[in-house]
Design an enzyme around this catalytic site. Structure first.
Site, PDB file in Angstrom:
ATOM      1  N   SER A   1     117.088  44.970  28.877  1.00  0.00           N
ATOM      2  CA  SER A   1     117.787  46.169  29.319  1.00  0.00           C
ATOM      3  C   SER A   1     119.299  45.930  29.267  1.00  0.00           C
ATOM      4  O   SER A   1     119.847  45.678  28.201  1.00  0.00           O
ATOM      5  CB  SER A   1     117.302  46.586  30.713  1.00  0.00           C
ATOM      6  OG  SER A   1     117.716  47.890  31.022  1.00  0.00           O
TER       7      SER A   1
ATOM      8  N   ASP B   1     109.800  53.872  25.143  1.00  0.00           N
ATOM      9  CA  ASP B   1     110.763  53.571  26.203  1.00  0.00           C
ATOM     10  C   ASP B   1     111.552  54.838  26.545  1.00  0.00           C
ATOM     11  O   ASP B   1     112.312  55.340  25.718  1.00  0.00           O
ATOM     12  CB  ASP B   1     111.711  52.471  25.723  1.00  0.00           C
ATOM     13  CG  ASP B   1     112.589  51.915  26.838  1.00  0.00           C
ATOM     14  OD1 ASP B   1     112.834  52.636  27.817  1.00  0.00           O
ATOM     15  OD2 ASP B   1     113.054  50.768  26.706  1.00  0.00           O
TER      16      ASP B   1
ATOM     17  N   HIS C   1     109.735  51.017  29.312  1.00  0.00           N
ATOM     18  CA  HIS C   1     110.944  50.183  29.321  1.00  0.00           C
ATOM     19  C   HIS C   1     110.655  48.705  29.528  1.00  0.00           C
ATOM     20  O   HIS C   1     111.489  47.871  29.240  1.00  0.00           O
ATOM     21  CB  HIS C   1     111.927  50.683  30.380  1.00  0.00           C
ATOM     22  CG  HIS C   1     113.262  50.017  30.315  1.00  0.00           C
ATOM     23  ND1 HIS C   1     113.957  49.847  29.130  1.00  0.00           N
ATOM     24  CD2 HIS C   1     114.027  49.446  31.275  1.00  0.00           C
ATOM     25  CE1 HIS C   1     115.095  49.230  29.375  1.00  0.00           C
ATOM     26  NE2 HIS C   1     115.164  48.964  30.662  1.00  0.00           N
TER      27      HIS C   1
END
Length: 708
Positions: free
Chosen positions: A578, A653, A685
């Site tokens: 991320s 995602d 995600h």
């Protein structure tokens, strides 16, 4: 300027050399299912308006008087099952009074009278219901179906709060993509007579296409995704009156796409407080609205900043007052508490700490003291304090070093304190907040005592500007300081996250311990500027230039690693997910030659593809800050790749959308640069469940094979 180093060993997680079991990646990733994390006691609650606490032991609910430390009641699962025959296990309790407790049982909320051992109420709701919120005073459940909001009570399972055909208008769910401390979309009033709710109109938000590859043929799944600089949602706040069963709305014009946050009720249910933030997120107003008319009464306070303003906490009213409340603010550089009135008068600043106040637990019986949690002077820890509202004098109630999570009894006389640190897996104590005495009610054994595990060590460095930066080093078992070890740097580095805490495993994941020993690796982490719990200046240095300060601090860590005799400075890899994926790719491509290998999961590659609420807070819009967006665009540096890089992305995602990784691959092809890519079909995600074992092995194998 030459970087200055200071390194301090604070504590070591050490299991000796007699262990024989190997901790595999499979076991580590699935550790919760395999008993490799500290045990605890669950279903812990204070019984309302008493000094009795409950917890589940095996298949019974144990009631204990905190003052006398004696068990007063024991409710077995078998006795509960006599009333609710379909129960398979002891349920999770929602709330508990001196006579009843409530729990979910399939598609119903049950209220059980444990004194008379009878059903008190049953509130059934639709089997497809989502976002359920039960209120014991109203004896009702708010829930959503698709884009509409409903309420169920004991006589009616489906009371209509909204009936909107337009799917762009969504009621009763989180808004603003769960930023600003928003985690739900419904708000029961203190006495249960009203339900306030968020509503968002996403007509201006573009559809983003995700593909379901499990259908035949593959099918389109559009989500609403407001990208930086583009159209955003428009928010409203509705009020449902349970007596009249009518819905009204507060009179707020959000055609400018400003944010409605931190909704809180006054105790008399006459007013609602809303923190309204401009889309630029550098100005907010705390406004008071009349529930009956829907009109704004006044602005209580407002704050501005040349970087950003980000209220994340509701107003907390002082007991027995409809007008005086506590408000969180970072205006002096750290999150502190201020007392205001609904007339807009600042009564006083209650706390004046040079560290972060995280939460308010409650008050004592006479509302002379407020109980808070915060980092204390060591930002890696979390502690509980009693603060006098009048004098500001405070007492630290949790004295053991570590990360404490506490629950306060109704009158503030006792705390249930659960804590851990590097050498303490999990201790639970009951603290007398007046005497300061503590009684241990649970101690977890070390779940890794039979495994071959290395050490986890804390340290600190000084960055280029003198800022203190916390570090964590995981060394393999049988570490030999005369050898040279390769390194994996694990990084996150973004706002609202802290990788290093004085808790069990030091905030690391168990797979890092397994990886270090299995492969004879050092695993290193540094919390750079921009990360959480260090105050506004530390965090906001990143404004409009994401990556700059963070990379500088991470390179301070690299210089430190290279100064260690046992580190092989020619074999350093970097890994993150991320924001950590953004950091991983940025570190690899903007600093060629430092790392041999990078593995980035769900990486932000171009901030213009990220969402409005988060992206514009830190970067402003692409139109306002084109230089910043261009500088942070990872694909601009792909030609610098020196080594091996693997990009991993979930195919659906909805947070860091796949377009990020696709844009990097596209530029790599254009620049004739070879990189590696792997996708996890139908994962969002992050990769969860048993597939996560595959993910961790994929990342770690890539690092071991290429970090040479």
């Amino acid at each position: 300027m030459k970087k200055l180093f200071t390194f301090l060993f604070l504590s070591v997680l050490f299991f000796g050399f007699s262990q024989e079991k190997e901790l595999t990646i499979d076991d580590a990733v699935l550790g919760y299912y395999k008993g490799l994390y500290p045990t605890s006691i669950y279903n812990r609650h204070w019984v309302e308006n008493t000094n009795t606490y409950v917890y589940q032991k095996e298949n019974s609910l144990i009631f204990t008087n905190a003052k006398s430390n004696t068990i007063t009641t024991n409710i077995s699962f078998e006795s509960l099952q006599k009333t609710y025959s379909n129960l398979k296990r002891f349920p999770q309790i929602k709330d508990i009074s001196s006579t009843t407790f409530s729990f979910q049982n399939g598609t119903a909320i049950e209220t059980y009278n444990y004194v008379s051992k009878t059903k008190e109420t049953t509130v059934s709701f639709d089997e497809k219901a989502e976002n359920n919120e039960f209120n014991s005073k109203a004896k009702a459940v708010a829930y959503t179906l698709d884009n509409n909001l409903f309420i169920a009570n004991s006589s009616n399972p489906k009371i209509e709060v909204t009936n909107i055909k337009d799917k762009n208008i969504v009621s009763g769910q989180t808004i603003h993509r769960s930023e600003f401390g928003i985690y739900k979309g419904t708000f029961w009033s203190p006495k249960g007579n009203y339900l306030a709710f968020y509503q968002k109109d996403e007509s201006n938000v573009t559809n983003y296409p995700l593909v379901d590859v499990n259908s035949y043929p593959a099918s389109l799944k559009n989500i609403k995704y407001p990208m930086a600089g583009q159209g955003s949602e428009q928010a409203k706040i509705g009020i449902f009156n349970l007596a009249t069963q009518k819905t009204s709305y507060l009179n707020i014009d959000t055609s400018d796409e400003h944010y409605l946050t931190n909704l809180s009720w006054t105790p008399d249910e006459k007013f609602v407080l809303i923190a309204e933030i401009n889309r630029g997120q550098n100005h907010y107003w705390l406004n008071l609205y009349n529930v009956e008319t829907g009109n704004k009464v006044k602005t209580i306070l407002e704050e501005t900043s040349d970087k950003w303003t980000e209220p994340e906490h509701d107003a907390i009213f002082i007991p027995n007052s409809n007008t005086n409340f506590l408000w969180f603010s970072e205006r002096d550089g750290f999150m502190n508490l201020y007392q205001y009135t609904t007339e807009g008068k600042l009564v006083k600043q209650v706390t004046k700490f040079n560290w972060v106040v995280n939460d308010v637990l409650g008050f004592d019986a006479k509302a002379k003291n407020v109980f808070i949690t915060g980092t204390s002077e060591d930002a890696r820890e979390n502690h509980t304090y009693k603060v006098n509202l009048k004098s500001g004098k405070y007492t630290k109630l949790t004295t053991d070093a570590g990360t404490h999570r506490t629950q306060l009894s109704s009158d503030g006389s006792f705390l249930i304190d659960q804590y851990s640190n590097l050498s303490t897996p999990n201790d639970i104590n009951v603290i007398d907040t007046k005497k300061g005495t503590s009684t241990t009610i649970y101690t977890s054994k070390n779940p890794l005592k039979d495994y071959k595990i290395g050490t986890t060590e804390f340290g600190s460095l000084k960055g280029e500007d003198g800022t203190k930066l916390y570090t964590r080093i995981i060394k393999p078992a049988n570490f030999d300081a005369s050898k040279k070890y390769p390194v994996m740097v694990y990084v996150y580095g973004g706002p609202h996250a802290q990788m290093i805490t004085n808790s069990w495993l030091g905030g690391s994941n168990l797979w890092m311990q397994a990886f270090a020993t299995a492969n004879d690796y050092i695993v290193f982490t540094l919390d750079n500027r921009g990360s959480a719990n260090r105050g506004f200046a530390f965090e906001s240095i990143i404004h409009r230039n994401l990556g700059d300060a963070e990379i500088s601090d991470q390179l301070t860590g690299i210089d430190y690693l290279k100064s260690l005799n046992y580190v092989d400075s020619s074999r350093i890899a970097v890994n993150g997910w991320s924001y950590g994926g953004f950091m991983t790719t940025s570190l690899m491509l903007r600093n060629p030659g430092v790392f041999t290998t990078a593995v980035a999961g769900g990486p932000v590659i171009d901030w213009k593809y990220y969402e409005v609420m988060y992206g514009e807070r830190y970067m402003d819009t692409p139109q306002e800050n084109p230089e910043g967006y261009n500088k942070t665009k990872v694909a601009n540096y792909i030609k610098n790749l020196d080594g091996k890089m693997l990009i991993i992305h979930g195919s659906v995602d909805p947070v860091v959308v796949p377009q990020h990784s696709m844009s990097l691959l596209q530029e790599a092809i254009k620049q004739k640069v070879q990189i590696d890519f792997f996708t996890y079909p139908m994962h969002e995600h992050n990769v969860r469940g048993y597939d996560r074992v595959h993910l961790i092995k994929k990342m770690m194998n890539y690092i071991v094979e290429n970090n040479k």
